[in-house]
Design a protein around this motif. Structure first.
Motif, PDB file in Angstrom:
ATOM      1  N   GLY A 167      61.826  40.978  39.372  1.00 41.96           N
ATOM      2  CA  GLY A 167      63.015  41.546  38.738  1.00 41.96           C
ATOM      3  C   GLY A 167      62.891  41.667  37.230  1.00 41.96           C
ATOM      4  N   ALA A 168      61.679  41.898  36.749  1.00 36.95           N
ATOM      5  CA  ALA A 168      61.443  41.987  35.307  1.00 36.95           C
ATOM      6  C   ALA A 168      62.084  43.240  34.752  1.00 36.95           C
ATOM      7  CB  ALA A 168      59.950  41.977  35.020  1.00 36.95           C
ATOM      8  N   GLY A 169      62.258  43.224  33.431  1.00 40.25           N
ATOM      9  CA  GLY A 169      62.718  44.435  32.801  1.00 40.25           C
ATOM     10  C   GLY A 169      63.325  44.213  31.438  1.00 40.25           C
ATOM     11  N   CYS A 170      62.937  45.048  30.515  1.00 35.10           N
ATOM     12  CA  CYS A 170      63.528  45.055  29.182  1.00 35.10           C
ATOM     13  C   CYS A 170      64.658  46.076  29.196  1.00 35.10           C
ATOM     14  CB  CYS A 170      62.500  45.458  28.124  1.00 35.10           C
ATOM     15  SG  CYS A 170      61.194  44.282  27.890  1.00 35.10           S
TER      16      CYS A 170
ATOM     17  N   LEU B 192      53.824  52.045  35.171  1.00 37.07           N
ATOM     18  CA  LEU B 192      54.823  52.850  34.471  1.00 37.07           C
ATOM     19  C   LEU B 192      56.056  52.048  34.064  1.00 37.07           C
ATOM     20  CD1 LEU B 192      54.986  55.706  33.485  1.00 37.07           C
ATOM     21  CD2 LEU B 192      56.108  56.334  35.601  1.00 37.07           C
ATOM     22  N   GLN B 193      56.567  51.185  34.929  1.00 34.00           N
ATOM     23  CA  GLN B 193      57.765  50.435  34.576  1.00 34.00           C
ATOM     24  C   GLN B 193      57.471  49.448  33.443  1.00 34.00           C
ATOM     25  OE1 GLN B 193      60.807  51.292  35.468  1.00 34.00           O
ATOM     26  NE2 GLN B 193      61.507  49.792  33.995  1.00 34.00           N
ATOM     27  N   LEU B 194      56.342  48.763  33.507  1.00 32.56           N
ATOM     28  CA  LEU B 194      55.966  47.878  32.399  1.00 32.56           C
ATOM     29  C   LEU B 194      55.850  48.678  31.102  1.00 32.56           C
ATOM     30  CD1 LEU B 194      53.269  45.523  33.971  1.00 32.56           C
ATOM     31  CD2 LEU B 194      55.509  44.841  33.082  1.00 32.56           C
ATOM     32  N   SER B 195      55.270  49.846  31.190  1.00 28.84           N
ATOM     33  CA  SER B 195      55.111  50.697  30.024  1.00 28.84           C
ATOM     34  C   SER B 195      56.465  51.146  29.480  1.00 28.84           C
ATOM     35  CB  SER B 195      54.246  51.906  30.394  1.00 28.84           C
ATOM     36  OG  SER B 195      53.883  52.625  29.251  1.00 28.84           O
ATOM     37  N   ARG B 196      57.377  51.495  30.366  1.00 26.32           N
ATOM     38  CA  ARG B 196      58.717  51.912  29.921  1.00 26.32           C
ATOM     39  C   ARG B 196      59.427  50.774  29.195  1.00 26.32           C
ATOM     40  NH1 ARG B 196      59.904  54.881  35.481  1.00 26.32           N
ATOM     41  NH2 ARG B 196      59.145  56.947  34.920  1.00 26.32           N
ATOM     42  N   GLU B 197      59.230  49.568  29.678  1.00 24.23           N
ATOM     43  CA  GLU B 197      59.858  48.416  29.043  1.00 24.23           C
ATOM     44  C   GLU B 197      59.350  48.221  27.611  1.00 24.23           C
ATOM     45  OE1 GLU B 197      59.072  45.300  31.821  1.00 24.23           O
ATOM     46  OE2 GLU B 197      60.474  46.142  33.281  1.00 24.23           O
ATOM     47  N   HIS B 198      58.165  48.696  27.339  1.00 21.76           N
ATOM     48  CA  HIS B 198      57.630  48.585  25.986  1.00 21.76           C
ATOM     49  C   HIS B 198      58.465  49.372  24.984  1.00 21.76           C
ATOM     50  CE1 HIS B 198      53.368  47.227  27.310  1.00 21.76           C
ATOM     51  NE2 HIS B 198      54.182  46.202  27.115  1.00 21.76           N
ATOM     52  N   HIS B 199      59.075  50.449  25.422  1.00 21.85           N
ATOM     53  CA  HIS B 199      59.919  51.223  24.506  1.00 21.85           C
ATOM     54  C   HIS B 199      61.062  50.360  23.986  1.00 21.85           C
ATOM     55  CE1 HIS B 199      62.182  54.406  22.633  1.00 21.85           C
ATOM     56  NE2 HIS B 199      63.241  54.005  23.317  1.00 21.85           N
ATOM     57  N   THR B 200      61.723  49.660  24.890  1.00 21.16           N
ATOM     58  CA  THR B 200      62.820  48.784  24.484  1.00 21.16           C
ATOM     59  C   THR B 200      62.318  47.692  23.555  1.00 21.16           C
ATOM     60  OG1 THR B 200      64.017  49.259  26.514  1.00 21.16           O
ATOM     61  CG2 THR B 200      64.650  47.264  25.333  1.00 21.16           C
ATOM     62  N   ALA B 201      61.139  47.142  23.849  1.00 17.09           N
ATOM     63  CA  ALA B 201      60.562  46.107  22.984  1.00 17.09           C
ATOM     64  C   ALA B 201      60.290  46.665  21.591  1.00 17.09           C
ATOM     65  CB  ALA B 201      59.290  45.549  23.604  1.00 17.09           C
ATOM     66  N   LEU B 202      59.822  47.916  21.511  1.00 16.12           N
ATOM     67  CA  LEU B 202      59.585  48.535  20.203  1.00 16.12           C
ATOM     68  C   LEU B 202      60.889  48.722  19.425  1.00 16.12           C
ATOM     69  CD1 LEU B 202      56.848  51.227  20.944  1.00 16.12           C
ATOM     70  CD2 LEU B 202      56.606  49.147  19.561  1.00 16.12           C
TER      71      LEU B 202
ATOM     72  N   GLU C 149      64.845  35.595  26.516  1.00 20.35           N
ATOM     73  CA  GLU C 149      64.758  34.883  27.799  1.00 20.35           C
ATOM     74  C   GLU C 149      65.015  35.793  28.995  1.00 20.35           C
ATOM     75  OE1 GLU C 149      67.145  31.437  30.269  1.00 20.35           O
ATOM     76  OE2 GLU C 149      67.329  31.472  28.091  1.00 20.35           O
ATOM     77  N   HIS C 150      65.962  36.703  28.856  1.00 21.73           N
ATOM     78  CA  HIS C 150      66.352  37.536  29.998  1.00 21.73           C
ATOM     79  C   HIS C 150      65.620  38.866  30.096  1.00 21.73           C
ATOM     80  CE1 HIS C 150      69.835  34.778  29.674  1.00 21.73           C
ATOM     81  NE2 HIS C 150      69.585  34.713  30.965  1.00 21.73           N
ATOM     82  N   GLU C 151      64.984  39.290  29.019  1.00 21.85           N
ATOM     83  CA  GLU C 151      64.343  40.597  29.031  1.00 21.85           C
ATOM     84  C   GLU C 151      62.853  40.545  28.721  1.00 21.85           C
ATOM     85  OE1 GLU C 151      66.719  43.278  26.709  1.00 21.85           O
ATOM     86  OE2 GLU C 151      68.540  42.509  27.609  1.00 21.85           O
ATOM     87  N   LEU C 152      62.486  39.972  27.599  1.00 18.68           N
ATOM     88  CA  LEU C 152      61.065  39.939  27.246  1.00 18.68           C
ATOM     89  C   LEU C 152      60.303  38.909  28.076  1.00 18.68           C
ATOM     90  CD1 LEU C 152      61.135  40.365  23.363  1.00 18.68           C
ATOM     91  CD2 LEU C 152      60.587  42.064  25.090  1.00 18.68           C
ATOM     92  N   GLU C 153      60.877  37.737  28.273  1.00 19.50           N
ATOM     93  CA  GLU C 153      60.173  36.693  29.032  1.00 19.50           C
ATOM     94  C   GLU C 153      59.826  37.145  30.453  1.00 19.50           C
ATOM     95  OE1 GLU C 153      57.983  33.502  29.731  1.00 19.50           O
ATOM     96  OE2 GLU C 153      58.867  33.893  27.761  1.00 19.50           O
ATOM     97  N   PRO C 154      60.739  37.773  31.199  1.00 15.96           N
ATOM     98  CA  PRO C 154      60.343  38.257  32.531  1.00 15.96           C
ATOM     99  C   PRO C 154      59.205  39.280  32.471  1.00 15.96           C
ATOM    100  CG  PRO C 154      62.724  38.194  32.357  1.00 15.96           C
ATOM    101  CD  PRO C 154      62.182  37.927  30.975  1.00 15.96           C
ATOM    102  N   HIS C 155      59.229  40.132  31.474  1.00 17.80           N
ATOM    103  CA  HIS C 155      58.161  41.119  31.279  1.00 17.80           C
ATOM    104  C   HIS C 155      56.841  40.386  31.023  1.00 17.80           C
ATOM    105  CE1 HIS C 155      56.411  44.938  29.726  1.00 17.80           C
ATOM    106  NE2 HIS C 155      55.800  44.131  28.870  1.00 17.80           N
ATOM    107  N   PHE C 156      56.874  39.390  30.139  1.00 14.96           N
ATOM    108  CA  PHE C 156      55.669  38.604  29.850  1.00 14.96           C
ATOM    109  C   PHE C 156      55.166  37.909  31.108  1.00 14.96           C
ATOM    110  CE2 PHE C 156      56.439  37.638  25.019  1.00 14.96           C
ATOM    111  CZ  PHE C 156      56.364  38.990  24.748  1.00 14.96           C
ATOM    112  N   GLN C 157      56.087  37.391  31.908  1.00 11.69           N
ATOM    113  CA  GLN C 157      55.695  36.681  33.129  1.00 11.69           C
ATOM    114  C   GLN C 157      54.959  37.608  34.097  1.00 11.69           C
ATOM    115  OE1 GLN C 157      55.960  33.327  34.016  1.00 11.69           O
ATOM    116  NE2 GLN C 157      56.374  33.149  31.827  1.00 11.69           N
ATOM    117  N   VAL C 158      55.443  38.814  34.264  1.00 13.47           N
ATOM    118  CA  VAL C 158      54.752  39.776  35.131  1.00 13.47           C
ATOM    119  C   VAL C 158      53.361  40.053  34.585  1.00 13.47           C
ATOM    120  CG1 VAL C 158      54.722  42.166  35.981  1.00 13.47           C
ATOM    121  CG2 VAL C 158      56.846  40.851  36.029  1.00 13.47           C
ATOM    122  N   GLU C 159      53.274  40.258  33.291  1.00 13.80           N
ATOM    123  CA  GLU C 159      51.958  40.515  32.701  1.00 13.80           C
ATOM    124  C   GLU C 159      51.031  39.323  32.906  1.00 13.80           C
ATOM    125  OE1 GLU C 159      53.133  43.705  29.202  1.00 13.80           O
ATOM    126  OE2 GLU C 159      52.882  41.596  28.642  1.00 13.80           O
TER     127      GLU C 159
END
Length: 157
Positions: free
Chosen positions: A148-151, A8-18, A47-57
């Protein structure tokens, strides 16, 4: 769409990416001068938002999918993992170019990020939910918390 609580948190971060993708696409239809602030700030936001998300994925989700594929023989997973990695690499390169003031990369970045998020939401995450055990999904969620990932977009509107 109902999403596993562990994704769910990864999915929520996708909204910000969109939102970021749509903003890049909109600014790309204008002038470089109008997009200057966005282009200046995108590398840091990436670097601070998308990259951490990518790293978790990449570290948690794609690794779990590879392990499940090896055990289960789910051949479709191989192409999904490869696509995800290629798109992450492409987005990293485009963010680097935009930071170097390559205005022409804005539209491509916006389109790729939009398509990437939709692919992950509609295909990759659905496949993960159907293939991975609840324990494997919980490990992804735990990795997300630990890293500590997150968009949380800080780009000005």
């Amino acid at each position: 769409m109902r999403r596993s609580p562990h994704l769910l948190q990864l999915s929520r971060e996708h909204h910000t990416a969109l939102v970021l993708a749509k903003r890049a696409q909109r600014l790309a239809r204008g002038t470089a001068a109008a997009a200057q602030e966005f282009m200046d700030e995108l590398p840091a936001v990436f670097e601070h938002e998308l990259e951490p998300h990518f790293q978790v994925e990449e570290i948690a989700l794609l690794s779990a999918l590879r392990d499940a594929q090896a055990a289960d023989g789910a051949e479709d997973v191989v192409s999904m993992v490869e696509r995800t990695l290629l798109e992450h690499a492409g987005l990293r390169e485009l963010a680097r170019r935009i930071g170097g003031q390559d205005f022409s990369s804005l539209a491509v970045f916006g389109e790729l990020l939009d398509g990437h998020v939709r692919f992950e939401e509609r295909e990759l995450f659905n496949r993960a939910e159907s293939l991975l055990s609840p324990e494997a999904l919980a490990r992804i969620d735990e990795a997300h918390r630990q890293m500590g990932a997150g968009c949380r977009s800080t780009l000005p509107s």
